[in-house]
Design an enzyme around this catalytic site. Structure first.
Site, mmCIF file in Angstrom:
data_model
loop_
_atom_site.group_PDB
_atom_site.id
_atom_site.type_symbol
_atom_site.label_atom_id
_atom_site.label_comp_id
_atom_site.label_asym_id
_atom_site.label_seq_id
_atom_site.Cartn_x
_atom_site.Cartn_y
_atom_site.Cartn_z
ATOM 1 N N HIS A 12 0.773 -1.248 0.000
ATOM 2 C CA HIS A 12 0.000 0.000 0.000
ATOM 3 C C HIS A 12 0.803 1.297 0.000
ATOM 4 O O HIS A 12 0.231 2.339 -0.254
ATOM 5 C CB HIS A 12 -0.950 0.017 1.212
ATOM 6 C CG HIS A 12 -1.938 -1.100 1.219
ATOM 7 N ND1 HIS A 12 -2.983 -1.183 0.322
ATOM 8 C CD2 HIS A 12 -2.040 -2.199 2.007
ATOM 9 C CE1 HIS A 12 -3.681 -2.283 0.568
ATOM 10 N NE2 HIS A 12 -3.126 -2.922 1.584
ATOM 11 N N HIS A 118 -3.306 -3.512 7.829
ATOM 12 C CA HIS A 118 -4.375 -3.812 6.883
ATOM 13 C C HIS A 118 -5.016 -2.523 6.418
ATOM 14 O O HIS A 118 -5.165 -1.591 7.210
ATOM 15 C CB HIS A 118 -5.385 -4.732 7.596
ATOM 16 C CG HIS A 118 -6.753 -4.753 7.008
ATOM 17 N ND1 HIS A 118 -7.058 -5.490 5.896
ATOM 18 C CD2 HIS A 118 -7.899 -4.134 7.364
ATOM 19 C CE1 HIS A 118 -8.352 -5.311 5.613
ATOM 20 N NE2 HIS A 118 -8.874 -4.493 6.489
ATOM 21 N N PHE A 119 -5.379 -2.457 5.122
ATOM 22 C CA PHE A 119 -6.099 -1.294 4.584
ATOM 23 C C PHE A 119 -7.567 -1.648 4.560
ATOM 24 O O PHE A 119 -7.975 -2.589 3.884
ATOM 25 C CB PHE A 119 -5.592 -0.978 3.176
ATOM 26 C CG PHE A 119 -6.076 0.344 2.648
ATOM 27 C CD1 PHE A 119 -5.267 1.460 2.699
ATOM 28 C CD2 PHE A 119 -7.357 0.459 2.132
ATOM 29 C CE1 PHE A 119 -5.722 2.686 2.224
ATOM 30 C CE2 PHE A 119 -7.814 1.678 1.656
ATOM 31 C CZ PHE A 119 -7.000 2.797 1.704
ATOM 32 N N ASP A 120 -8.402 -0.918 5.328
ATOM 33 C CA ASP A 120 -9.810 -1.297 5.444
ATOM 34 C C ASP A 120 -10.702 -0.527 4.482
ATOM 35 O O ASP A 120 -11.794 -0.981 4.167
ATOM 36 C CB ASP A 120 -10.286 -1.088 6.882
ATOM 37 C CG ASP A 120 -11.397 -2.071 7.257
ATOM 38 O OD1 ASP A 120 -11.241 -3.272 6.947
ATOM 39 O OD2 ASP A 120 -12.415 -1.650 7.824
HETATM 40 P P1 T3P Z 1 -4.991 -6.198 3.174
HETATM 41 O O1 T3P Z 1 -5.755 -6.734 4.337
HETATM 42 O O2 T3P Z 1 -3.845 -7.083 2.776
HETATM 43 O O3 T3P Z 1 -4.539 -4.743 3.363
HETATM 44 O O4 T3P Z 1 -10.115 -5.744 2.048
HETATM 45 C C1 T3P Z 1 -9.362 -6.744 1.444
HETATM 46 C C2 T3P Z 1 -8.144 -6.198 0.779
HETATM 47 O O5 T3P Z 1 -8.522 -5.196 -0.167
HETATM 48 C C3 T3P Z 1 -7.186 -5.543 1.768
HETATM 49 O O6 T3P Z 1 -5.973 -6.248 1.881
HETATM 50 C C4 T3P Z 1 -6.896 -4.186 1.185
HETATM 51 C C5 T3P Z 1 -7.679 -4.074 -0.084
HETATM 52 N N1 T3P Z 1 -8.438 -2.805 -0.204
HETATM 53 C C6 T3P Z 1 -7.750 -1.664 -0.590
HETATM 54 O O7 T3P Z 1 -6.541 -1.689 -0.794
HETATM 55 N N2 T3P Z 1 -8.470 -0.511 -0.761
HETATM 56 C C7 T3P Z 1 -9.814 -0.400 -0.489
HETATM 57 O O8 T3P Z 1 -10.395 0.696 -0.627
HETATM 58 C C8 T3P Z 1 -10.492 -1.598 -0.031
HETATM 59 C C9 T3P Z 1 -11.954 -1.544 0.284
HETATM 60 C C10 T3P Z 1 -9.766 -2.770 0.080
#
Ligand code: T3P
Length: 123
Positions: A12, A118-120
């Protein structure tokens, strides 16, 4: 094995890019996300210095989409790029739409160092 926090940075963070071209997402998804077996539907890249993102762990606490209580919403808007898989795009040709935005972001934080893991979403 890389930690969740390392994976967050790798998936990210892109602080040094301020303007992105239409091919940005296709290039970044290939280099950064190392997708194996399928195309990830949405990934957001954050164009802010790392400390701006780390402090979000001390900002407004919100509930995560998965029900956990360790999510935090940035108090200021962030420069981000959303990469969304185009309809009809099939693995291994993952074709993404690139969209630059300025939004507040929501991340999950963990552990004593308050690392983003984590990106939510963005609002
Ligand atoms: P991670 O948990 O590895 O950060 O929500 C599932 C994945 O989708 C999450 O992975 C991050 C990604 N995501 C984004 O990068 N941007 C968004 O706006 C959303 C809703 C999800």
């Amino acid at each position: 094995k890389e930690s969740q926090a390392e994976k967050f940075l790798q998936q990210h963070m892109d602080p040094d890019t301020s303007t992105v071209t239409s091919s940005y997402c296709n290039e970044m998804m290939k280099h950064r996300n190392r997708t194996v077996g399928f195309c990830k539907p949405v990934i957001t890249f954050i164009h802010q210095p790392l400390p701006d993102v780390q402090v979000i762990c001390f900002q407004g606490n919100v509930r995560c989409k998965n029900g956990q209580s360790n999510c935090h919403q940035s108090s200021s808007k962030m420069r981000i790029t959303d990469c969304r898989l185009k309809k009809g795009s099939k693995y291994p040709k993952c074709d993404y739409k690139t969209q630059q935005l300025q939004k507040s972001i929501i991340v999950a934080c963990e552990c004593v160092q308050y690392e983003t893991v984590h990106f939510d979403g963005s609002v």
